[in-house]
Design a protein around this motif. Structure first.
Motif, PDB file in Angstrom:
ATOM      1  N   SER A  72      43.743  51.036  32.820  1.00 40.12           N
ATOM      2  CA  SER A  72      44.797  51.814  33.477  1.00 40.12           C
ATOM      3  C   SER A  72      45.896  52.180  32.497  1.00 40.12           C
ATOM      4  CB  SER A  72      45.391  51.016  34.644  1.00 40.12           C
ATOM      5  OG  SER A  72      46.106  49.913  34.144  1.00 40.12           O
ATOM      6  N   SER A 102      50.616  61.098  41.203  1.00 39.69           N
ATOM      7  CA  SER A 102      49.390  60.553  40.605  1.00 39.69           C
ATOM      8  C   SER A 102      48.366  61.656  40.348  1.00 39.69           C
ATOM      9  CB  SER A 102      48.786  59.488  41.520  1.00 39.69           C
ATOM     10  OG  SER A 102      49.660  58.414  41.669  1.00 39.69           O
ATOM     11  N   LEU A 114      43.233  54.933  38.762  1.00 36.92           N
ATOM     12  CA  LEU A 114      43.788  53.669  39.233  1.00 36.92           C
ATOM     13  C   LEU A 114      45.257  53.789  39.621  1.00 36.92           C
ATOM     14  CD1 LEU A 114      42.098  51.417  36.558  1.00 36.92           C
ATOM     15  CD2 LEU A 114      41.346  51.877  38.885  1.00 36.92           C
ATOM     16  N   PRO A 117      45.886  53.991  44.136  1.00 32.03           N
ATOM     17  CA  PRO A 117      46.115  52.897  45.095  1.00 32.03           C
ATOM     18  C   PRO A 117      47.425  52.153  44.852  1.00 32.03           C
ATOM     19  CG  PRO A 117      44.231  52.394  43.686  1.00 32.03           C
ATOM     20  CD  PRO A 117      44.673  53.779  43.355  1.00 32.03           C
ATOM     21  N   GLY A 118      47.762  51.905  43.611  1.00 31.07           N
ATOM     22  CA  GLY A 118      48.978  51.151  43.321  1.00 31.07           C
ATOM     23  C   GLY A 118      50.239  51.869  43.742  1.00 31.07           C
ATOM     24  N   THR A 147      52.506  47.446  45.026  1.00 34.59           N
ATOM     25  CA  THR A 147      51.878  47.943  43.800  1.00 34.59           C
ATOM     26  C   THR A 147      51.076  46.853  43.105  1.00 34.59           C
ATOM     27  OG1 THR A 147      53.635  49.541  43.487  1.00 34.59           O
ATOM     28  CG2 THR A 147      52.311  49.034  41.574  1.00 34.59           C
ATOM     29  N   GLY A 151      47.923  47.034  45.761  1.00 40.40           N
ATOM     30  CA  GLY A 151      47.373  48.112  44.924  1.00 40.40           C
ATOM     31  C   GLY A 151      46.357  47.600  43.929  1.00 40.40           C
ATOM     32  N   ALA A 155      42.556  48.652  43.765  1.00 47.97           N
ATOM     33  CA  ALA A 155      42.088  49.298  42.537  1.00 47.97           C
ATOM     34  C   ALA A 155      40.720  48.768  42.118  1.00 47.97           C
ATOM     35  CB  ALA A 155      43.094  49.094  41.404  1.00 47.97           C
ATOM     36  N   TYR A 156      40.359  47.582  42.588  1.00 45.22           N
ATOM     37  CA  TYR A 156      39.047  47.030  42.243  1.00 45.22           C
ATOM     38  C   TYR A 156      37.892  47.943  42.684  1.00 45.22           C
ATOM     39  CZ  TYR A 156      34.858  44.220  42.306  1.00 45.22           C
ATOM     40  OH  TYR A 156      33.573  43.795  42.149  1.00 45.22           O
ATOM     41  N   VAL A 158      37.944  51.074  43.245  1.00 50.66           N
ATOM     42  CA  VAL A 158      38.026  52.317  42.463  1.00 50.66           C
ATOM     43  C   VAL A 158      37.421  52.092  41.082  1.00 50.66           C
ATOM     44  CG1 VAL A 158      39.604  53.983  41.400  1.00 50.66           C
ATOM     45  CG2 VAL A 158      40.031  53.177  43.711  1.00 50.66           C
ATOM     46  N   ALA A 159      37.782  50.985  40.441  1.00 52.48           N
ATOM     47  CA  ALA A 159      37.252  50.699  39.108  1.00 52.48           C
ATOM     48  C   ALA A 159      35.764  50.369  39.158  1.00 52.48           C
ATOM     49  CB  ALA A 159      38.022  49.550  38.475  1.00 52.48           C
ATOM     50  N   PHE A 173      42.053  43.466  37.592  1.00 51.01           N
ATOM     51  CA  PHE A 173      42.770  43.787  38.815  1.00 51.01           C
ATOM     52  C   PHE A 173      42.785  42.692  39.868  1.00 51.01           C
ATOM     53  CE2 PHE A 173      41.272  47.796  37.022  1.00 51.01           C
ATOM     54  CZ  PHE A 173      42.507  48.302  36.684  1.00 51.01           C
TER      55      PHE A 173
END
Length: 176
Positions: A72, A102, A114, A117-118, A147, A151, A155-156, A158-159, A173
């Motif tokens: 990120s 974003s 990433l 979400p945060g 965040t 977030g 983000a997990y 997403v990654a 994350f």
């Protein structure tokens, strides 16, 4: 008898005319009230949109002030923007602004997926906590928790699934 009928007839007409006049006056007053309320709401909405646009512009212009952490690019200015939006505009505008910032950072190459979400969770939690409590320190705490923790957990996926990097997602994350 004719005079009496004539007087009753005109009395009824004046009564109906009085009712119509009153109803028309009420309708005019109600319309004026609604028009003023609409103009006031429109003025507030325009003001909120203008402030939101300025804050989004600040977020995009300050995008080079990020630093890479794993996959990120951390952007501390977004936290400040989220708190300002939460306090002055509310949670709805805060989330929309975080999304647009974003998106523009991603489009210009200054951010990653990433960031979504945060920043959005931070803005939402900060806005909701401030909206119901009217206390700034709760807005700050909401931004940090939204965040950093929520977030980070969001983000997990997403990654892992979008970026296809499950090992980096687990170690970067999700707090062990």
């Amino acid at each position: 008898i004719c005079t009496r009928v004539f007087i009753i007839f005109f009395h009824n007409i004046s009564f109906v005319h009085g009712l119509l006049t009153k109803n028309i006056a009420y309708a005019i007053i109600l319309e004026e009230f609604n028009q003023r309320r609409f103009l006031q709401m429109n003025k507030i909405t325009t003001r909120k949109l203008a402030i939101a646009g300025v804050l989004i512009a600040v977020g995009v212009v300050c995008s080079p002030l990020n630093f890479p952490v794993g996959a990120s690019k951390c952007f501390p200015v977004q936290h400040l923007i989220n708190i300002i939006a939460s306090v002055f505009l509310g949670p709805f505008y805060g989330v929309i602004m975080a999304f647009i910032t974003s998106l523009l950072r991603l489009a210009t190459g200054m951010g990653t997926l990433l960031a979504f979400p945060g920043s959005m969770c931070g803005a939402l939690l900060s806005g909701v906590l401030y909206y119901y409590s009217k206390k700034l320190y709760l807005a700050y705490i909401g931004e940090v928790i939204g965040t950093g923790i929520i977030g980070g957990l969001l983000a997990y996926p997403v990654a892992a699934f979008v970026l296809g990097n499950t090992q980096a997602a687990v170690f970067a994350f999700v707090v062990p």
